[in-house]
Design a protein around this motif. Structure first.
Motif, short mmCIF file in Angstrom:
data_model
loop_
_atom_site.label_atom_id
_atom_site.label_comp_id
_atom_site.label_asym_id
_atom_site.label_seq_id
_atom_site.Cartn_x
_atom_site.Cartn_y
_atom_site.Cartn_z
N LYS A 148 0.82 -1.21 0.00
CA LYS A 148 0.00 0.00 0.00
C LYS A 148 0.86 1.26 0.00
N SER A 149 1.77 1.37 0.97
CA SER A 149 2.59 2.59 1.08
C SER A 149 3.47 2.78 -0.15
N THR A 150 4.01 1.68 -0.68
CA THR A 150 4.85 1.77 -1.89
C THR A 150 4.04 2.33 -3.05
N THR A 151 2.80 1.86 -3.21
CA THR A 151 1.93 2.35 -4.29
C THR A 151 1.65 3.84 -4.12
N LEU A 152 1.32 4.27 -2.89
CA LEU A 152 1.02 5.68 -2.64
C LEU A 152 2.24 6.56 -2.88
N LYS A 153 3.42 6.07 -2.50
CA LYS A 153 4.66 6.84 -2.74
C LYS A 153 4.92 7.01 -4.23
N MET A 154 4.62 5.98 -5.03
CA MET A 154 4.80 6.10 -6.49
C MET A 154 3.79 7.08 -7.07
N ILE A 155 2.56 7.09 -6.55
CA ILE A 155 1.54 8.03 -7.02
C ILE A 155 1.98 9.47 -6.74
N ILE A 183 -5.90 23.23 0.89
CA ILE A 183 -7.29 22.82 0.58
C ILE A 183 -7.25 22.06 -0.77
N PRO A 184 -6.58 20.91 -0.79
CA PRO A 184 -6.28 20.22 -2.05
C PRO A 184 -7.50 19.55 -2.68
N LYS A 185 -7.38 19.28 -3.97
CA LYS A 185 -8.42 18.51 -4.67
C LYS A 185 -8.29 17.03 -4.34
N LEU A 186 -7.06 16.59 -4.06
CA LEU A 186 -6.80 15.19 -3.75
C LEU A 186 -6.06 15.11 -2.42
N LEU A 187 -6.58 14.29 -1.51
CA LEU A 187 -5.94 14.06 -0.21
C LEU A 187 -5.57 12.59 -0.11
N ILE A 188 -4.28 12.30 0.13
CA ILE A 188 -3.80 10.92 0.24
C ILE A 188 -3.32 10.69 1.67
N LEU A 189 -3.94 9.74 2.35
CA LEU A 189 -3.63 9.46 3.75
C LEU A 189 -3.24 7.99 3.89
N ASP A 190 -2.06 7.77 4.44
CA ASP A 190 -1.54 6.41 4.62
C ASP A 190 -1.69 6.00 6.08
N GLU A 191 -2.63 5.09 6.34
CA GLU A 191 -2.89 4.59 7.71
C GLU A 191 -3.06 5.74 8.72
N PRO A 192 -4.01 6.65 8.49
CA PRO A 192 -4.12 7.84 9.36
C PRO A 192 -4.59 7.54 10.77
N GLY A 194 -15.26 19.33 -1.62
CA GLY A 194 -15.14 18.75 -2.96
C GLY A 194 -13.87 17.93 -3.13
N MET A 195 -13.30 17.45 -2.03
CA MET A 195 -12.06 16.67 -2.11
C MET A 195 -12.32 15.22 -2.50
N THR A 196 -11.31 14.64 -3.13
CA THR A 196 -11.25 13.20 -3.35
C THR A 196 -10.23 12.67 -2.36
N VAL A 197 -10.57 11.59 -1.65
CA VAL A 197 -9.69 11.06 -0.61
C VAL A 197 -9.27 9.64 -0.96
N LEU A 198 -7.97 9.41 -0.93
CA LEU A 198 -7.40 8.07 -1.10
C LEU A 198 -6.76 7.69 0.22
N ILE A 199 -7.33 6.69 0.91
CA ILE A 199 -6.88 6.35 2.25
C ILE A 199 -6.52 4.88 2.33
N SER A 200 -5.33 4.59 2.83
CA SER A 200 -4.92 3.20 3.00
C SER A 200 -5.15 2.78 4.44
N SER A 201 -5.41 1.49 4.62
CA SER A 201 -5.63 0.99 5.97
C SER A 201 -5.58 -0.53 5.98
N HIS A 202 -5.25 -1.09 7.15
CA HIS A 202 -5.43 -2.52 7.35
C HIS A 202 -6.60 -2.76 8.30
#
Length: 303
Positions: free
Chosen positions: A43-50, A149-158, A182-190
């Motif tokens: 998960k984290s590797t993918t988000l770092k590449m994005i 106030i981004p359009k895209l918010l990426i959170l890794d295991e928040p 109006g944000m899009t959120v990409l959130i990783s989690s286990h």
């Protein structure tokens, strides 16, 4: 619907081993996309590449419909992220930490108070961050990610390491962002239960491979519910129904059947009552998200 993040055959290899292999991710505008998988799944590797923090071995990334290569500055100016754990100066206050990030990113100063208000830290902004609780530090990290106030918010295991109250606070905060800003959120989690409660869409990754991608209803429909039937004589009932082509198994004090139609349930009930076997209970047992995950990946382990 606009695709905010798309990856094509995104891969990362170390030596001969792939930690991410041919990931085709698609995150739509306004989504809360739950990126789900065990620790070490990729998960984290993918988000770092994005985010351009790590160079892919193969494949490419598009954010806001643009290739990351050549549009890095434009993409990152509209993206906020918190990867792994927040960074801060413990001897400075929350406000001073926010102002450092604000100046580095050349963001209007009014955004500082807005971001602190979003994460409900405005009353603790003058307190040294070293004296913050774990939950407050996590909220400060999210505030830093929200500064533009981004359009895209990426959170890794928040919600990592937070108590139930802290997890609830972060969950409610994340759920409010698409409608409010109006944000899009990409959130990783286990944490399966968390993703189930906040995500509109989900991707499941395991051992670097994408196992499933779709909305929550599609995921739940991947697994048909079990039918559990309790009788006064389960042994005799099992023999009778096996002769009629059914293959139940025992669970506690009931017989469990896989995917049955309503007509089949009626047929089973009639067969049992005709044979003078009292039916005490018929119930549908829907599988939870964890059971579905284990079914999809074929792994007998929890996240």
């Amino acid at each position: 619907m606009n695709q905010i993040v798309t990856t094509q055959n995104l891969s990362k290899r170390y030596g001969s081993k792939y930690c991410v292999k041919d990931i085709n991710l698609s995150v739509s505008e306004g989504d809360i996309f739950g990126f789900l998988g065990p620790n070490g799944a990729g998960k984290s590797t993918t988000l770092k590449m994005i985010l351009g923090l790590m160079r892919p071995t193969d494949g490419n990334v598009k954010v806001f419909g643009k290739d990351f290569e050549g549009n890095r500055q434009l993409i990152l100016s509209q993206t906020g992220s918190l990867i792994e754990s927040p960074s801060y100066y413990a001897h400075l206050s929350g406000l001073e930490n926010m102002r450092i990030v604000q100046r580095l990113r050349n963001i209007p100063e009014k955004n500082v108070s807005e971001a602190l208000k979003i994460v409900r830290l405005e009353n603790q902004k003058d307190k040294k961050v070293g004296q913050y609780s774990l939950g407050m530090k996590q909220r400060l990290g999210i505030a830093m990610a929200l500064l533009s106030i981004p359009k895209l918010l990426i959170l890794d295991e928040p919600t990592n390491g937070l108590d139930p109250a802290g997890i609830g606070e972060i969950r409610e905060l994340i759920k409010s962002l698409p409608k409010r800003y109006g944000m899009t959120v990409l959130i990783s989690s286990h944490l399966l239960s968390e993703i189930e409660q906040i995500a509109t869409s989900v991707g499941i990754i395991n051992d670097g491979n994408m196992m499933f991608q779709g909305n929550m209803d599609e995921l739940k429909n991947k697994s048909h519910p079990n039918i559990m039937i309790k009788t006064r004589n389960n042994l005799l009932a099992k023999e009778l129904l096996s002769d009629k082509g059914f293959s139940p198994f025992y669970r506690e004090d009931s017989l469990v059947f896989g995917n049955l139609t309503d007509e089949q349930v009626i047929q089973i009930n009639r067969s049992l009552t005709s044979a003078n076997i009292d039916v005490l209970r018929i119930e549908e047992n829907k599988k939870n998200l964890e059971s579905i995950f284990l079914e999809i990946t074929g792994k007998g382990r929890s996240l």
